[in-house]
Design an enzyme around this catalytic site. Structure first.
Site, PDB file in Angstrom:
ATOM      1  N   GLU A 260       0.848  -1.190   0.000  1.00 37.34           N
ATOM      2  CA  GLU A 260       0.000   0.000   0.000  1.00 37.34           C
ATOM      3  C   GLU A 260       0.884   1.241   0.000  1.00 37.34           C
ATOM      4  O   GLU A 260       1.948   1.267   0.614  1.00 37.34           O
ATOM      5  CB  GLU A 260      -0.939   0.013   1.198  1.00 37.34           C
ATOM      6  CG  GLU A 260      -0.294   0.164   2.554  1.00 37.34           C
ATOM      7  CD  GLU A 260      -1.319   0.332   3.662  1.00 37.34           C
ATOM      8  OE1 GLU A 260      -2.201   1.214   3.533  1.00 37.34           O
ATOM      9  OE2 GLU A 260      -1.247  -0.421   4.643  1.00 37.34           O
TER      10      GLU A 260
ATOM     11  N   LEU B  80       1.774   4.921   1.075  1.00 34.58           N
ATOM     12  CA  LEU B  80       1.498   5.765   2.228  1.00 34.58           C
ATOM     13  C   LEU B  80       1.586   7.233   1.834  1.00 34.58           C
ATOM     14  O   LEU B  80       2.674   7.732   1.511  1.00 34.58           O
ATOM     15  CB  LEU B  80       2.491   5.473   3.355  1.00 34.58           C
ATOM     16  CG  LEU B  80       2.535   4.045   3.896  1.00 34.58           C
ATOM     17  CD1 LEU B  80       3.551   3.946   5.035  1.00 34.58           C
ATOM     18  CD2 LEU B  80       1.153   3.588   4.349  1.00 34.58           C
TER      19      LEU B  80
ATOM     20  N   ASP C 141      15.406  -3.377  12.528  1.00 35.74           N
ATOM     21  CA  ASP C 141      16.302  -2.451  11.818  1.00 35.74           C
ATOM     22  C   ASP C 141      15.731  -1.041  11.930  1.00 35.74           C
ATOM     23  O   ASP C 141      15.617  -0.319  10.939  1.00 35.74           O
ATOM     24  CB  ASP C 141      16.435  -2.874  10.361  1.00 35.74           C
ATOM     25  CG  ASP C 141      17.569  -2.161   9.623  1.00 35.74           C
ATOM     26  OD1 ASP C 141      18.417  -1.538  10.298  1.00 35.74           O
ATOM     27  OD2 ASP C 141      17.613  -2.214   8.384  1.00 35.74           O
TER      28      ASP C 141
END
Length: 311
Positions: A99, A101, A216
């Site tokens: 998706e 953003l 991370d």
């Protein structure tokens, strides 16, 4: 949840959005150094985020999709949804669709909300993430690791489940990186590495509970999302000690103090964390040394000197 896997980009778009839709534009999105990234615009105006790499690197995207889905399952913090992945031989690429953003202005209390939501992630139930893919019983006493290996940057990351955190950090984090970095070490550094591994319990502690970690979480992997709050992306997911995650947030410039204070409201940060955080970040400094070369040797040396001195 199974992520759609297809044998062409067009097939993926048709399966996800309908046979009548097609890609009308493809705009580069800059920021990463491993994959190429694009904003795809479909004929109905839908925007889709695509990462792509060579055909041989599909495993990067399979691992990333698993990580994103694990984070999303906790329902604690914004995480982009992985929509589909696959290979496209005609375009000679592997790809991951997610998706897109659209960032909105940050909400009031952005950093405090981020801190609380990350703390909630770290306190979420995570026992299933070390059992499902490894065919272990739900009551397994090996809570640290993940259901599959993945990557930290471009380096393989081993996630074999272990009974305790110190064993996991020793065998699946430090030891593989030490072995890859051996060409950079002189005899003194090799002795330091051996001593550190043999006496890891003198420096680190077992957590009160295991936590699902992004893995991370430097500043570039947290962005302001469509709700004005922090969303986390590009994970290297595993179950470990939340202190390792907090240490990473401080490695390349810490978040504001209010972030850590808000985090502490939900998940207490032990005072001894300050003495341990550099050792957690040794893993990332070793990885940078292995990926990018000798400019990171000094950072590795300083951390070894701090914890084990000269041997």
């Amino acid at each position: 949840m199974e992520i759609l896997t297809t044998s062409s980009l067009d097939e993926a778009i048709a399966a996800l959005f309908g046979e009548s839709l097609r890609i009308v534009s493809k705009r580069p999105v800059y920021g990463g150094d491993i994959n190429e990234s694009y904003r795809l615009s479909l004929s109905d105006g839908t925007a889709v985020f695509m990462k792509c790499n060579t055909l041989a690197n599909l495993s990067f995207f399979e691992a990333e999709a698993k990580g994103l889905e694990a984070l999303r399952q906790t329902g604690t913090i914004g995480v982009p949804k992985a929509l589909g992945l696959g290979t496209d031989k005609a375009q000679r690429m592997s790809f991951l669709l997610m998706e897109y953003l659209d960032a909105n202005p940050r909400v009031n209390g952005y950093w405090e909300i981020f801190g609380r939501e990350l703390a909630a992630l770290h306190r979420a139930d995570c026992h299933s993430f070390t059992t499902a893919g490894n065919h272990l019983p739900a009551e397994s006493a090996r809570p640290f690791g993940f259901e599959a290996d993945n990557y930290i940057g471009a380096s393989p990351q081993i996630n074999t489940p272990k009974e305790n955190w110190l064993t996991f950090f020793q065998e699946c984090r430090l030891l593989p990186q030490f072995r890859m970095a051996e060409k950079h070490f002189d005899s003194q550094m090799r002795k330091q590495c051996t001593k550190l591994l043999e006496h890891l319990d003198s420096y680190l502690v077992e957590p009160e509970f295991p936590s699902l970690l992004h893995g991370d979480l430097w500043s570039g992997n947290a962005v302001c999302g469509p709700d004005g709050k922090a969303w986390i992306l590009d994970p290297a997911v595993y179950v470990g000690h939340f202190e390792a995650e907090l240490a990473m947030t401080e490695l390349f410039g810490a978040n504001p103090v209010s972030f850590y204070e808000a985090y502490h409201e939900i998940n207490r940060i032990d005072s001894g964390y300050q003495d341990r955080k550099d050792l957690y970040n040794l893993y990332h400094m070793l990885n940078h040394l292995n990926l990018f070369g000798g400019s990171y040797k000094g950072s590795v040396q300083r951390i070894l000197n701090r914890y084990v001195g000269r041997v």
